[in-house]
Design an enzyme around this catalytic site. Structure first.
Site, PDB file in Angstrom:
ATOM      1  N   LYS A  38       0.900  -1.349   0.010  1.00 42.43           N
ATOM      2  CA  LYS A  38      -0.251   0.237  -0.027  1.00 42.43           C
ATOM      3  C   LYS A  38       1.058   1.171  -0.094  1.00 42.43           C
ATOM      4  O   LYS A  38       2.096   1.354   0.326  1.00 42.43           O
ATOM      5  CB  LYS A  38      -0.972   0.045   1.045  1.00 42.43           C
ATOM      6  CG  LYS A  38      -0.225  -0.136   2.577  1.00 42.43           C
ATOM      7  CD  LYS A  38      -1.236  -0.530   3.610  1.00 42.43           C
ATOM      8  CE  LYS A  38      -0.424  -0.088   5.054  1.00 42.43           C
ATOM      9  NZ  LYS A  38      -0.959  -0.850   6.204  1.00 42.43           N
ATOM     10  N   ARG A 136     -11.238   0.071  14.033  1.00 45.32           N
ATOM     11  CA  ARG A 136     -10.984   1.023  12.947  1.00 45.32           C
ATOM     12  C   ARG A 136     -12.063   0.332  11.892  1.00 45.32           C
ATOM     13  O   ARG A 136     -13.264   0.370  11.801  1.00 45.32           O
ATOM     14  CB  ARG A 136      -9.681   0.694  12.778  1.00 45.32           C
ATOM     15  CG  ARG A 136      -9.000   2.306  12.009  1.00 45.32           C
ATOM     16  CD  ARG A 136      -7.411   2.004  11.952  1.00 45.32           C
ATOM     17  NE  ARG A 136      -6.918   0.751  11.133  1.00 45.32           N
ATOM     18  CZ  ARG A 136      -5.989   0.791  10.421  1.00 45.32           C
ATOM     19  NH1 ARG A 136      -4.822   1.629  11.145  1.00 45.32           N
ATOM     20  NH2 ARG A 136      -5.497  -0.153   9.891  1.00 45.32           N
ATOM     21  N   HIS A 168      -7.124  -7.167  11.797  1.00 44.74           N
ATOM     22  CA  HIS A 168      -5.937  -6.599  11.986  1.00 44.74           C
ATOM     23  C   HIS A 168      -5.598  -6.481  13.405  1.00 44.74           C
ATOM     24  O   HIS A 168      -6.528  -5.935  14.114  1.00 44.74           O
ATOM     25  CB  HIS A 168      -5.868  -5.271  11.177  1.00 44.74           C
ATOM     26  CG  HIS A 168      -4.557  -4.558  10.865  1.00 44.74           C
ATOM     27  ND1 HIS A 168      -3.483  -5.305  10.644  1.00 44.74           N
ATOM     28  CD2 HIS A 168      -4.151  -3.292  10.933  1.00 44.74           C
ATOM     29  CE1 HIS A 168      -2.319  -4.232  10.309  1.00 44.74           C
ATOM     30  NE2 HIS A 168      -2.908  -3.156  10.494  1.00 44.74           N
ATOM     31  N   ARG A 224       0.813 -10.952   6.631  1.00 42.15           N
ATOM     32  CA  ARG A 224       0.399  -9.680   5.775  1.00 42.15           C
ATOM     33  C   ARG A 224       1.582  -8.960   6.254  1.00 42.15           C
ATOM     34  O   ARG A 224       1.259  -7.878   6.623  1.00 42.15           O
ATOM     35  CB  ARG A 224      -0.901  -9.389   6.030  1.00 42.15           C
ATOM     36  CG  ARG A 224      -2.001 -10.010   5.304  1.00 42.15           C
ATOM     37  CD  ARG A 224      -3.208  -9.217   5.409  1.00 42.15           C
ATOM     38  NE  ARG A 224      -3.288  -8.081   6.652  1.00 42.15           N
ATOM     39  CZ  ARG A 224      -4.174  -8.780   7.772  1.00 42.15           C
ATOM     40  NH1 ARG A 224      -4.362  -9.935   7.880  1.00 42.15           N
ATOM     41  NH2 ARG A 224      -4.073  -7.663   8.884  1.00 42.15           N
ATOM     42  N   TYR A 267      18.943  30.067   8.142  1.00 44.83           N
ATOM     43  CA  TYR A 267      18.286  31.249   8.662  1.00 44.83           C
ATOM     44  C   TYR A 267      18.025  31.237  10.133  1.00 44.83           C
ATOM     45  O   TYR A 267      18.028  30.025  10.783  1.00 44.83           O
ATOM     46  CB  TYR A 267      16.799  30.706   8.105  1.00 44.83           C
ATOM     47  CG  TYR A 267      16.268  30.926   6.590  1.00 44.83           C
ATOM     48  CD1 TYR A 267      16.528  32.179   5.955  1.00 44.83           C
ATOM     49  CD2 TYR A 267      15.656  29.810   5.865  1.00 44.83           C
ATOM     50  CE1 TYR A 267      16.255  32.133   4.618  1.00 44.83           C
ATOM     51  CE2 TYR A 267      15.612  30.015   4.484  1.00 44.83           C
ATOM     52  CZ  TYR A 267      15.644  30.979   3.838  1.00 44.83           C
ATOM     53  OH  TYR A 267      15.636  31.298   2.574  1.00 44.83           O
ATOM     54  N   CYS A 314      16.288  24.029   5.548  1.00 41.53           N
ATOM     55  CA  CYS A 314      15.454  25.046   4.723  1.00 41.53           C
ATOM     56  C   CYS A 314      14.395  24.210   3.667  1.00 41.53           C
ATOM     57  O   CYS A 314      14.555  22.948   3.672  1.00 41.53           O
ATOM     58  CB  CYS A 314      16.257  25.867   3.834  1.00 41.53           C
ATOM     59  SG  CYS A 314      17.573  26.716   4.857  1.00 41.53           S
ATOM     60  N   ASP A 316      14.770  23.906   0.501  1.00 45.12           N
ATOM     61  CA  ASP A 316      15.570  23.042  -0.635  1.00 45.12           C
ATOM     62  C   ASP A 316      16.861  22.484  -0.370  1.00 45.12           C
ATOM     63  O   ASP A 316      17.453  21.822  -0.882  1.00 45.12           O
ATOM     64  CB  ASP A 316      15.749  23.949  -1.497  1.00 45.12           C
ATOM     65  CG  ASP A 316      14.650  25.091  -2.078  1.00 45.12           C
ATOM     66  OD1 ASP A 316      13.464  24.278  -2.355  1.00 45.12           O
ATOM     67  OD2 ASP A 316      14.679  26.221  -2.091  1.00 45.12           O
TER      68      ASP A 316
HETATM   69  C1  LIG Z   1      -0.531  -1.835   6.668  1.00 43.83           C
HETATM   70  C2  LIG Z   1      -1.092  -3.232   6.925  1.00 43.83           C
HETATM   71  C3  LIG Z   1      -0.445  -4.151   7.223  1.00 43.83           C
HETATM   72  C4  LIG Z   1       1.053  -4.257   7.125  1.00 43.83           C
HETATM   73  O1  LIG Z   1       1.444  -3.729   8.483  1.00 43.83           O
HETATM   74  P1  LIG Z   1       3.310  -3.829   8.940  1.00 43.83           P
HETATM   75  O2  LIG Z   1       2.981  -3.301  10.458  1.00 43.83           O
HETATM   76  O3  LIG Z   1       3.572  -2.670   7.906  1.00 43.83           O
HETATM   77  O4  LIG Z   1       3.512  -5.026   8.798  1.00 43.83           O
HETATM   78  C5  LIG Z   1      -1.178  -5.654   7.392  1.00 43.83           C
HETATM   79  N1  LIG Z   1      -2.351  -5.743   7.294  1.00 43.83           N
HETATM   80  C6  LIG Z   1      -3.435  -4.599   7.022  1.00 43.83           C
HETATM   81  C7  LIG Z   1      -4.734  -4.635   7.290  1.00 43.83           C
HETATM   82  C8  LIG Z   1      -2.647  -3.324   6.967  1.00 43.83           C
HETATM   83  O5  LIG Z   1      -3.288  -2.329   6.885  1.00 43.83           O
END
Ligand SMILES: *Cc1c(COP(=O)(O)O)cnc(C)c1O
Length: 378
Positions: A38, A136, A168, A224, A267, A314, A316
């Protein structure tokens, strides 16, 4: 032809990505590895990372949006791709047409996916996202029965194929925290309830990087990982697991010059030379992702040594104090802001200074920064 190297760039080492994926595969045991790319692969380049990871043995790809998923298909990736964060009015038909697996968290999401399947005349591939305590995304326990009712009808009608259930974790970076066990228990309940509806998922998955590396009991059918793929430990206080940071953020020195004792630099003159000295000007600033609160607090890698940034960062550019310039730093030399090689400033150092996490640090380079992939098939 003969174009000069970019003034400010990220180098992404696809050999490091492959190395990290192999480490994750070893930790995963029997479970498959879905690589999360992602946010343009955590700013490392989603398609390039996905291809390198699949070549190294990862089996599936995870992203948030339909647009991210479709872009990967168009880049030639044929492996399963799951996306999990979309409003109901997104172009689900485009996802269905590209065989993208769609995660749904509500009846509204599922109805929209079903409509897209009917419109395209193709079967949609659906994964259920369930909320086990992150509060969430994901279906909540109260809405779950309605989602299952509808899913059952759609599966029976052949409108959707039911692929997986996933959730998650909220505290995976504290591997022994009881919340992980609570979420595991709730996850198993969600899976059992689906089965009571006659809905048998092909696979179930729960673990992000932290869990994939520290909690083998949470691996289920697939893990994941995201951040670990990029070589950053999700639990740096426990171990680096042999991961190699894939991103180097660097710029080329544009000017080296002497500054006299008593002169203020940049600056606000927040830094004043105590002695005659030599400075290097590095053309990377907050418009490129060197966050301004880092002013005067970071080191820059030059010819394998570290020199302090002095004065304000700064828009740049920033200034580095070379003292008597013993290593003869010159215009054109590479100034490493952070990287993965021995001695390079590490993204974790920026994270500590900024009160954030290295995830945000590697997502920072932008603006004029040019990304180049090295290693792998690049
Ligand atoms: C971002 C995400 C992951 C990966 O998480 P990490 O902490 O980067 O390994 C896995 N599952 C879901 C649903 C996520 O949003």
């Amino acid at each position: 032809m003969n174009s000069p190297e970019p003034q400010v760039e990220t180098l992404v080492d696809l050999d490091a990505i492959a190395h990290n994926v192999r480490i994750l595969i070893r930790h995963a045991g029997e479970a498959a590895v879905m690589v999360v790319v992602k946010a343009d692969g955590y700013n490392h380049g989603a398609a390039e990372v996905a291809k390198a990871a699949l070549a190294a043995g990862a089996r599936e790809i995870g992203v948030t949006t339909v647009a991210e998923a479709v872009a990967l298909r168009q880049a030639g990736i044929t492996a399963p791709i799951l996306c999990w964060l979309n409003t109901s009015d997104v172009d689900y038909a485009n996802a269905v047409a590209h065989d993208i697996e769609i995660a749904v968290s509500s009846v509204a999401h599922l109805e929209a996916v079903a409509a897209a399947a009917r419109a395209t005349g193709r079967t949609a591939i659906v994964t259920l996202k369930v909320d086990t305590g992150l509060n969430r995304n994901g279906a909540s326990p109260t809405e779950y029965p309605q989602v299952l009712d509808l899913l059952k009808q759609l599966v029976e009608a052949g409108t959707v194929r039911f692929r997986a259930i996933f959730s998650h974790l909220a505290l995976a970076d504290e591997p022994q925290h009881p919340a992980n066990d609570m979420q595991r228990a709730r996850f198993l309940e969600y899976v059992a309830t689906a089965k009571e509806y006659g809905l048998e998922p092909e696979l179930v998955h729960l673990a992000n990087s932290a869990a994939a590396l520290t909690r083998p009991d949470l691996a289920f059918d697939m893990v994941r990982p995201g951040i670990a793929v990029y070589g950053l430990s999700p639990v740096p206080e426990i171990s680096d697991f042999g991961l190699r940071p894939a991103m180097t953020f660097r710029a080329r020195v544009v000017l080296v010059k002497r500054v006299a004792a008593g002169e203020g630099v940049s600056y606000g003159h927040e830094w004043v030379a105590e002695r005659d000295t030599t400075v290097a000007l590095v053309p990377a600033g907050y418009a490129d992702g060197v966050l301004r609160p880092l002013s005067g607090r970071i080191d820059i890698g030059l010819r394998g040594k570290r020199y302090p940034n002095v004065g304000r960062v700064c828009m740049d550019q920033l200034v580095v104090d070379l003292g008597e310039n013993p290593d003869d730093i010159r215009e054109g030399d590479h100034a490493v802001l952070f990287g993965g090689n021995e001695g390079d400033p590490h993204p974790q150092e920026w994270a500590d200074l900024l009160g954030t996490i290295h995830y945000e640090v590697v997502c920072s380079p932008h603006g004029r920064t040019v990304r180049t992939h090295i290693g792998g098939a690049a």
